[in-house]
Design an enzyme around this catalytic site. Sequence first.
Site, PDB file in Angstrom:
ATOM      1  N   SER A 181       0.802  -1.225   0.000  1.00 43.74           N
ATOM      2  CA  SER A 181       0.000   0.000   0.000  1.00 43.74           C
ATOM      3  C   SER A 181       0.833   1.273   0.000  1.00 43.74           C
ATOM      4  CB  SER A 181      -0.957   0.020   1.195  1.00 43.74           C
ATOM      5  OG  SER A 181      -0.247   0.208   2.402  1.00 43.74           O
ATOM      6  N   LYS A 221       0.761   4.164   6.869  1.00 43.03           N
ATOM      7  CA  LYS A 221       0.077   5.040   5.915  1.00 43.03           C
ATOM      8  C   LYS A 221       0.551   6.478   6.115  1.00 43.03           C
ATOM      9  CE  LYS A 221      -2.949   1.953   4.322  1.00 43.03           C
ATOM     10  NZ  LYS A 221      -2.187   0.767   4.623  1.00 43.03           N
TER      11      LYS A 221
END
Length: 138
Positions: free
Chosen positions: A48, A85
Amino acid sequence: MAVPIALEAVHAGFPSVAQDYFSGDFSFDTNVITHPDTSFIVRVSGTSMTNAGIFDGDLAIVDRSLTPQDGDIVIAALDGELTVKRLISNTSGQPVLHAENSQFPDIQLYFDESVTIWGVVIGNYHPQCERATIRMNA
């Protein structure tokens, strides 16, 4: 452990004449991890964050003493599950955990959720060849 550091920078463009000497030793403990008492290393699993240069199997260096700011890459615990993230604010000012890969959705954070920011990612190690194995003591 300290490793030698070259006097000259390596050029990524046209090659220069190589120097045969080093300027001394370089210690990651001293020069990269500025807060060793509040830092840890975590292995990344998944894709990700590839557009941020963080790849599956990399080692992320995380500093817990830094206050997360908008735009920082963070390690967050979301409902007991860890994720890496980029922390951003949406147009309403709400915090968002943003994936740096368009195949993954953003995670909108709400005040009623169980979210803990474990720390700010200050760097990562990505091996450049298969022989550069990453060893971590369990």
